[in-house]
Design a protein around this motif. Sequence first.
Motif, mmCIF file in Angstrom:
data_model
loop_
_atom_site.group_PDB
_atom_site.id
_atom_site.type_symbol
_atom_site.label_atom_id
_atom_site.label_comp_id
_atom_site.label_asym_id
_atom_site.label_seq_id
_atom_site.Cartn_x
_atom_site.Cartn_y
_atom_site.Cartn_z
ATOM 1 N N GLY A 1 8.742 3.469 -4.398
ATOM 2 C CA GLY A 1 7.734 3.110 -5.432
ATOM 3 C C GLY A 1 7.902 3.854 -6.248
ATOM 4 N N GLY A 2 7.509 4.990 -6.090
ATOM 5 C CA GLY A 2 7.456 5.799 -7.705
ATOM 6 C C GLY A 2 9.425 6.242 -8.172
ATOM 7 N N ILE A 3 10.093 5.939 -7.929
ATOM 8 C CA ILE A 3 12.007 5.973 -8.456
ATOM 9 C C ILE A 3 11.898 4.227 -9.355
ATOM 10 N N ALA A 4 10.744 3.288 -8.103
ATOM 11 C CA ALA A 4 10.888 2.010 -8.879
ATOM 12 C C ALA A 4 10.448 1.757 -9.934
ATOM 13 N N GLY A 5 9.190 2.284 -10.301
ATOM 14 C CA GLY A 5 8.275 1.981 -11.317
ATOM 15 C C GLY A 5 8.497 2.678 -12.311
ATOM 16 N N ALA A 6 9.261 3.692 -12.506
ATOM 17 C CA ALA A 6 10.211 4.900 -13.412
ATOM 18 C C ALA A 6 11.127 4.187 -13.789
ATOM 19 N N LEU B 1 8.851 7.673 2.346
ATOM 20 C CA LEU B 1 10.329 6.742 1.515
ATOM 21 C C LEU B 1 9.592 5.741 0.685
ATOM 22 N N GLY B 2 8.510 4.816 1.435
ATOM 23 C CA GLY B 2 7.898 4.650 0.070
ATOM 24 C C GLY B 2 7.159 4.895 -0.614
ATOM 25 N N ALA B 3 6.365 6.311 -0.845
ATOM 26 C CA ALA B 3 5.848 6.430 -1.579
ATOM 27 C C ALA B 3 7.150 7.153 -2.680
ATOM 28 N N LEU B 4 8.249 7.340 -2.213
ATOM 29 C CA LEU B 4 9.517 8.225 -2.959
ATOM 30 C C LEU B 4 9.882 7.065 -3.640
ATOM 31 N N ARG C 1 0.550 -0.798 -0.308
ATOM 32 C CA ARG C 1 -0.003 0.112 -0.276
ATOM 33 C C ARG C 1 1.387 1.245 0.113
ATOM 34 N N ALA C 2 2.047 0.798 0.405
ATOM 35 C CA ALA C 2 3.026 2.550 0.786
ATOM 36 C C ALA C 2 3.423 2.107 -0.400
ATOM 37 N N LEU C 3 3.857 1.373 -1.690
ATOM 38 C CA LEU C 3 5.339 1.643 -2.665
ATOM 39 C C LEU C 3 4.131 1.592 -3.301
#
Length: 247
Positions: free
Chosen positions: A136-141, A131-134, A79-81
Amino acid sequence: MTAAVWGDALFWLLAVVGVFLTGISKSGFAGGAGVVAVPLLALVVSPALAVTLMLPLLLVMDAQIITHHRRNLCPGELRALLPAALVGIALGSFLLTALPDAPLQLLLGAMSIGFALMQWRRPRLVARRGLGALMGGIAGATSTLIHAGGPPLNMYLATRQLPRAVWLSTAAVFFASVNVVKVFAYQAVDLWRLETLLLSAVLLPVAVAGILAGHRIQAVLSEAAFQRAVMVCLGLSGLLLIAKALA
């Protein structure tokens, strides 16, 4: 471009090496090994073709890995990622089609070298809000651009001090979810071609062989030694990609 690779010996050599290492990575042996496949392929084909070629193989590998690790999932981490990962996927898909090949090769080369250096001196993050959102966004990109979401995801999960089984399960479900979304993201930017899917089908036995080999290699070679060898290959691929783009 796609038709020309069928008779290209260098393409098939790099494809077999990249897919085999990705299979080993997905077996749980070496999480960073899968990073090297797209940079290797992008030396001989367009980055867009490289990522679309690899995605069906990753989905098959994901299905195999989830059957082993699904029981230890931590839904709170997902949920955080995942919401931010969706934003990262959209950004990565846009860049794949908006950037010409040369700037995209420069970007992929720089990312490859960066991930290789991170393996030698991995940054230590401190757990904090957002940090999870940050990550997670980088990992998605990065997953969308180069199928390399592992380094940013693992940097985040390391701050959570999770048991290994929970770590592996969370990562497996995260990447399976991201890869399914990428199917539709690539379709939205018109990357899918029938011939690309045929190339993926031909390479599927190599992916399965890599997964099986990963379990056996663990008995004779340490994960650290294997990771070092893969990161050297990744760094060299990044340098060659940058040289190709500048040429």
